[in-house]
Design an enzyme around this catalytic site. Structure first.
Site, PDB file in Angstrom:
ATOM      1  N   ILE A 472      43.895  50.444  37.790  1.00  0.00           N
ATOM      2  CA  ILE A 472      43.145  50.751  36.609  1.00  0.00           C
ATOM      3  C   ILE A 472      41.906  50.231  36.947  1.00  0.00           C
ATOM      4  CG2 ILE A 472      44.839  51.419  35.114  1.00  0.00           C
ATOM      5  CD1 ILE A 472      44.391  48.965  33.283  1.00  0.00           C
ATOM      6  N   THR A 474      41.820  47.292  38.827  1.00  0.00           N
ATOM      7  CA  THR A 474      42.365  45.903  38.785  1.00  0.00           C
ATOM      8  C   THR A 474      42.646  45.348  40.200  1.00  0.00           C
ATOM      9  OG1 THR A 474      44.515  46.931  38.253  1.00  0.00           O
ATOM     10  CG2 THR A 474      43.224  45.870  36.271  1.00  0.00           C
ATOM     11  N   ARG A 619      51.172  32.138  41.177  1.00  0.00           N
ATOM     12  CA  ARG A 619      50.697  32.253  42.525  1.00  0.00           C
ATOM     13  C   ARG A 619      49.515  33.389  42.213  1.00  0.00           C
ATOM     14  NH1 ARG A 619      52.707  31.762  47.515  1.00  0.00           N
ATOM     15  NH2 ARG A 619      55.012  32.228  47.115  1.00  0.00           N
ATOM     16  N   ASN A 622      45.556  37.507  44.667  1.00  0.00           N
ATOM     17  CA  ASN A 622      44.434  37.678  45.409  1.00  0.00           C
ATOM     18  C   ASN A 622      43.150  36.966  44.665  1.00  0.00           C
ATOM     19  OD1 ASN A 622      41.845  38.649  46.154  1.00  0.00           O
ATOM     20  ND2 ASN A 622      42.583  40.566  46.895  1.00  0.00           N
ATOM     21  N   LYS A 624      40.037  36.829  44.750  1.00  0.00           N
ATOM     22  CA  LYS A 624      39.018  37.551  44.446  1.00  0.00           C
ATOM     23  C   LYS A 624      38.998  38.692  43.137  1.00  0.00           C
ATOM     24  CE  LYS A 624      35.375  40.131  46.647  1.00  0.00           C
ATOM     25  NZ  LYS A 624      34.721  40.687  47.638  1.00  0.00           N
ATOM     26  N   LYS A 692      52.420  35.420  38.006  1.00  0.00           N
ATOM     27  CA  LYS A 692      52.457  35.922  36.859  1.00  0.00           C
ATOM     28  C   LYS A 692      51.166  36.553  36.541  1.00  0.00           C
ATOM     29  CE  LYS A 692      53.130  31.372  35.009  1.00  0.00           C
ATOM     30  NZ  LYS A 692      53.746  30.304  34.327  1.00  0.00           N
ATOM     31  N   GLU A 696      45.142  39.737  31.457  1.00  0.00           N
ATOM     32  CA  GLU A 696      44.712  39.736  30.013  1.00  0.00           C
ATOM     33  C   GLU A 696      44.602  38.105  29.704  1.00  0.00           C
ATOM     34  OE1 GLU A 696      47.015  43.536  28.199  1.00  0.00           O
ATOM     35  OE2 GLU A 696      48.089  41.525  27.876  1.00  0.00           O
TER      36      GLU A 696
END
Ligand SMILES: Cc1cc2nc3c(=O)[nH]c(=O)nc-3n(C[C@H](O)[C@H](O)[C@H](O)COP(=O)(O)OP(=O)(O)OC[C@H]3O[C@@H](n4cnc5c(N)ncnc54)[C@H](O)[C@@H]3O)c2cc1C
Ligand code: SF4
Lengths: 736, 316
Positions: A472, A474, A619, A622, A624, A692, A696
């Site tokens: 979406i 993300t 962890r 990514n 960025k 995780k 949000e």
């Protein structure tokens, strides 16, 4: 693959591809306009007609007559769908109001008709000719007036509306320092960039929907229930979504009306909501009234904490779980949380980015600032003193899987320069600006959900991942490719990812910040199964074999996986299934927000000057795309603090400011400087990836940090969001 | 959007003549008119595109002022060297408005004639006297945060949303027009917009089809030029209150106000007490203010904004 034991060392720990800040692999398609969105599937549905939704002009009542003759006679019109000719419709489980209203009208701008025409302009023009006579009924539109009759809601996603431990009332009464305040947050609009949009096509009783949706499998089920048809006959395709923030978790009117329209006119039909339809026709984050009580000793150590929240919804709708974080964030033996729901006849309230915490933290974290002030303890130190290693309701038997909250507080404070803050409000002046610093914790639960994927490798060594997971905006394409590349030991360029098609295995979908961790774990599971299949085919013992540089290596034998795959390729499917590690252990994501604001001493205008956030979310797959999620969410937090508010017209029962000129979200000039740092953390109880969610976390607490900075800047404590300048002026002294 | 016909006019005279057709409207940048057409708030039957009329120049006038063509884009006007030097308040007001993209399209005349942003005017299911004369005003007892406190009436409390017009008002600009029959006239910008009275749907003194050719600024008056716009976010929001100010070197000052009234607001009596300071100016301007529960803060905000303007001008 079952995940019910903490993860041990695995191929992801190599960290050659996962954890690297790769650019998005879907970026080039998006910036060249070659990534087709739902409304642009001219390739798949070349002669689609245009549908325009006619919404209800009243909030509650009954249709007495619909006259579509003038609309049907208008130029270019192919047909008009209403409840009278739509055929029998069921209702989905996730929507409260019917997506096609009539004869009962349940909310303002509820879809009552769809006009289908050759062009958008013809459909929109004819929509004005549909005559709907109705009788209006009294409605309930005011949350504050409704809380006296508020009721205990049912469980929300398995969570009880109430919780308690110890004896809150007695402990609070005895506490030497008390905070007892009520905070209000208004209704919020998701305001994602792409409005809801769908292209629908029927062929031989089978329906294809190209739509903009976060949860493919859920929505197939909802379409089936609503149209009373078997799910096998429904294909839903949602590979690119221009933002959702929860507004697209479920079936909405665009998809249903497009399907009904296409069936009615015997042609593909596409429907997009116009921006002014989005706030009232679809869903929004419900307003809350929250009372927070904290009792502490003189050092700020909490002994009693209670958080009660009231929200409204259509009868049968969900409650906003604004007190959830208060169950887990701080210690204290005597505790209470409570959610109550009032029946309102406003448009439907539902999930928006970090439902519960996003608004709950706006209250709790300002209450903590008020406690810090009352005790004379530094706000960062106060939170450190109330850190707790276990679920404080359940006790030490339910420890956190991992909780680097204090690291976030300390490292964030250091990066921000918190030690330079003057704790006395209103003391720092920069020209016309009163300057203040504020902070707040960030917390959001960690949820996981079963997620499947199909993975194959062909004779050229190209790896293909297929899953109904959505991206979406993300970065899902990229992290799934990284996961497959890392697990299979191939370069990122060798991986193709196909998403968002109900023909693919069912993934977790995008919601509740569970998507990245769950879906990447699903891809990992499938890739591990593929490794076994390849190793076996090549005559390796899968346990000894190392996958790297596109080859399977064991001892001094090395075979390229392309050769193993051969011409027919090797395909497997697997899923990650989560056991009960999230029950044995409390799991959450943590952070700390720091913010500096200026408050104009003359006009009360609040402008954020800079923000720093430190976050721990396992962890970081990514850095960025994770940073991108965090800064977007921090920005949304600024919006919630300073400007976002769907204004309820309590006479007519609708949101008045229903376009983006009047519903304000932050613009570039509002967000000058954001700095994000991630705390190193691997959570082996969360998933095999030890990751995780992060999508949000960034909004949770961000707005409270702004509000606390405003108080530090000018001494005005505002407990009714958003903090508009008129509220500042009420507390600000005469101009100096 | 109702079907309409379209023509591109070749000369100002031809445009004015064509505008005599019933239901005809001019379209310039279209940034306001097109939105209103999509919502059926405006339903022209004939559109006359005035973009190619050659009205896009900024020229000196004989008396040392400046004539701004009606089709000069807001971006170009704000960037003009002479405007920035001699009429800085105008440049500042323009740059405080809308967004870069909108200013690239928006024109001088279109900006003056843009319609209110009252949210009920935009909600076609709700009563609104401006949109549908006689239907009632939803805003007076409804959501009125952005609306007016001066010059309003029982029928309508909408604001005129332009920033540019506020600066033109403080500069005593004049609006040059041509009517369908070829008659030209020059209207002080002070007289261009009407107060709502009982007819809030009639917003200007322009006759149907009267074309704006240019806006003329008098010779530069010098002094310190300020435009202070107070709004709910840092950019891309309409004014809650704005003040255009020109402080003379002799202690005099002139003010015009946005966000407070159905037209760019000026109170000459307030200018007369400028030397007494911001409070005196504010009290004079606000003398006849009528507020709602949502606009009550605007009186205090006006006082405070004036104080900020005085401080910025070094008169604090
Ligand atoms: C989201 C948004 C935010 C905005 N924010 C601001 C803001 O902060 N401040 C601000 O000041 N403005 C703001 N605006 C408004 C913007 O400035 C106006 O839309 C613009 O100036 C209108 O100019 P235009 O040329 O596009 O007019 P058009 O839309 O083309 O026309 C507007 C009206 O003028 C008439 N007209 C045009 N030219 C002539 C002429 N030569 N003679 C006679 N009649 C004519 C048209 O018939 C029409 O009625 C905003 C607009 C939007 C959409
Ligand atoms: S204030 Fe004017 S524009 Fe707004 S609703 Fe009332 S009449 Fe309409």
């Amino acid at each position: 693959m079952r995940f019910d034991q903490p993860a041990t060392t695995n191929p992801i720990d190599r960290g050659r591809v996962v954890g690297v800040p790769h650019d998005r692999i879907d970026g080039p398609a998006k910036v060249t306009g070659t990534a087709p969105y739902a409304y642009e599937r001219h390739d798949a549905a070349p002669d689609a007609a245009y549908g325009w939704i006619v919404g209800s002009a009243i909030a509650r009542g009954r249709i007495t007559a619909i006259d579509t003759r003038a609309a049907e006679a208008a130029p270019g019109v192919l047909g008009v769908v209403t409840h009278e000719n739509a055929g029998p419709l069921g209702k989905g489980r996730f929507n409260t109001a019917h997506l096609l209203g009539g004869p009962a009208i349940e909310h303002y701008d509820q879809a009552l008709a769809l006009v289908v025409a050759e062009t958008l302009e013809q459909a929109r023009d004819a929509a004005a000719l549909v005559r709907i006579d109705c009788v209006a009924e009294e409605g309930r539109f005011d949350l504050a007036a409704g809380i006296d009759g508020a009721e205990v809601p049912g469980p929300f996603f398995g969570k009880d509306p109430d919780s308690a431990a110890g004896d809150f009332d007695a402990a609070f009464a005895a506490a030497p320092v008390k905070v007892d305040q009520t905070y209000t947050t208004p209704d919020h609009s998701h305001a994602m960039m792409e409005p809801h949009a769908t292209t629908a096509l029927w062929a031989d009783g089978r329906l294809t929907l190209w739509t903009s949706n976060q949860m493919v499998a859920w929505t197939v089920g909802e379409v089936a229930r609503t149209l009373n048809m078997p799910p096998e006959n429904i294909r839903l395709v949602s590979p690119y979504v221009g933002g959702g923030f929860g507004a697209k978790l479920f079936l909405r009117a665009d998809a249903l009306m497009a399907a009904l329209g296409a069936r009615h006119v015997g042609r593909p039909v596409k429907v997009a909501l116009a921006r002014p339809q989005v706030p009232n026709n679809t869903v929004h984050r419900p307003a809350t009234i929250q009372r927070v009580r904290i009792g502490a000793d003189r050092n700020g150590v909490i002994d009693a904490i209670a958080h009660e929240s009231w929200s409204g919804n259509l009868p049968g709708g969900n409650v906003e779980m604004a007190a959830m974080q208060t169950r887990l964030l701080y210690g204290g033996r005597n505790r209470l949380t409570r959610h109550r729901i009032a029946a309102l006849d406003l448009p439907e309230g539902n999930s928006m980015r970090a439902p519960g915490e996003a608004v709950g933290m706006l209250a709790l974290e300002v209450a903590m600032d008020e406690l810090a002030e009352a005790c004379g303890v530094d706000p960062v130190e106060l939170r450190i003193r109330n850190d707790v290693a276990y679920d404080p309701e359940a006790g030490p038997d339910r420890p956190f899987s991992s909780r680097p909250f204090v690291d976030c507080l300390r490292r964030g404070a250091e990066r921000f320069g918190w030690s330079r803050r003057n704790p006395t409000p209103g003391r720092v002046r920069d020209g016309r600006w009163l300057v203040g610093m504020g902070m707040a914790a960030a917390f959001r639960g960690n949820q996981m959900s079963r997620s499947a994927a199909r993975v194959g490798v062909d004779g050229r060594g190209t790896v293909t991942v297929e899953t109904d997971m959505t991206d979406i905006g993300t970065g899902t394409y990229t992290i799934l490719a990284q996961t497959a590349a890392e697990t299979l030991g191939v370069p990122l360029e060798a991986v193709r990812v196909h998403l968002g098609d109900s023909r693919f295995p069912v993934a977790a979908g995008s919601g509740g910040q569970w998507g990245a961790n769950s879906a990447a774990s699903g891809v990992y599971a499938a890739c591990m199964t593929l490794r076994e299949a390849l190793a076996q085919k090549a005559g390796f013992n899968a346990g000894d074999a190392v996958f790297e540089n596109g080859a399977i290596v064991a001892g001094n034998r090395s075979v390229p996986i392309a050769d193993v795959a051969g011409r027919e390729g090797v395909w497997v499917e697997d899923a990650i299934e989560f056991g009960d590690l999230d029950k044995t252990y409390a799991q959450g994501t943590f952070g700390a927000h720091f913010c500096e604001v200026g408050v104009d001493a003359y006009t009360g205008e609040i402008r954020v000057r800079r923000m720093v956030g430190a976050f721990a979310a396992g962890r970081i797959l990514n850095p960025k795309s994770a940073r991108n999620q965090i800064i977007g969410a921090m920005t949304m937090g600024v919006g919630a603090a300073l400007m976002e508010e769907l204004v309820v017209d309590t006479r007519h029962g609708y949101f008045v400011n229903h376009d983006l000129a009047e519903y304000h979200v932050p613009v570039h000039a509002d967000i000058p400087d954001q700095d994000v740092l991630f705390i190193e953390e691997l959570d082996d109880k969360s998933s095999p990836l030890k990751a995780k969610g992060v999508g949000e976390l960034g909004i949770c607490g961000a707005g409270a940090a702004v509000a606390n900075a405003v108080h530090n800047a000018c001494g005005v404590r505002i407990r009714a969001y958003p903090l508009t300048l008129d509220k500042v002026l009420r507390g600000l002294g005469a101009v100096t | 959007m109702k079907p309409f016909t379209y023509e591109r006019a070749e000369s100002p005279a031809a445009a004015a003549r064509a505008a005599a057709r019933p239901g005809a409207r001019f379209i310039a940048g279209g940034t306001n008119l097109l939105d209103l057409m999509k919502l059926r708030i405006e339903t022209p039957r004939h559109l006359i595109d005035v973009n190619r009329l050659g009205l896009d120049r900024i020229e000196p006038t004989e008396d040392g002022g400046l004539r701004i063509g009606a089709l000069v884009r807001n971006t170009d006007l704000a960037a003009d060297r002479r405007v920035r030097r001699d009429y800085a308040v105008l440049s500042r007001a323009l740059l405080a408005g809308a967004s870069g993209q909108l200013r690239n399209k928006a024109t001088t005349a279109g900006n003056l004639l843009q319609r209110t942003r009252c949210p009920y005017f935009y909600t076609t299911t709700m009563p609104c006297n401006k949109r549908e004369p006689g239907s009632g005003c939803s805003a007076i007892d409804g959501f009125s945060r952005g609306l007016a406190i001066l010059g309003t009436g029982a029928a309508c409390i909408a604001t005129h949303p332009s920033d540019m017009a506020v600066a033109m008002r403080v500069l005593d600009a004049r609006v040059d027009t041509v009517a369908a029959d070829g008659t030209r006239r020059s209207i002080p910008v002070a007289d261009l917009h009407r107060l709502p009275g009982d007819t809030p749907h009639i917003e200007t003194v322009l006759a149907p089809g009267e074309l704006i050719l240019s806006v003329t600024l008098p010779p530069p008056a010098g002094g310190t030029h300020l435009y202070r716009k107070v709004r709910d976010r840092a950019s891309y929001a309409f004014a809650l209150v704005s003040v255009a100010a020109v402080f003379g070197t002799d202690g005099t000052a002139r003010f015009a106000f946005g966000g407070l009234a159905p037209k760019p607001w000026r109170a000459e009596a307030a200018d007369a007490v400028a030397a007494q300071g911001p409070q005196a100016v504010a009290e004079t301007v606000l003398a006849g203010a009528t507020t709602t529960r949502h606009t009550a803060f605007k009186t205090d905000l006006t006082r405070r904004t004036l104080a900020a303007v005085y401080a910025d001008a070094g008169r604090g």
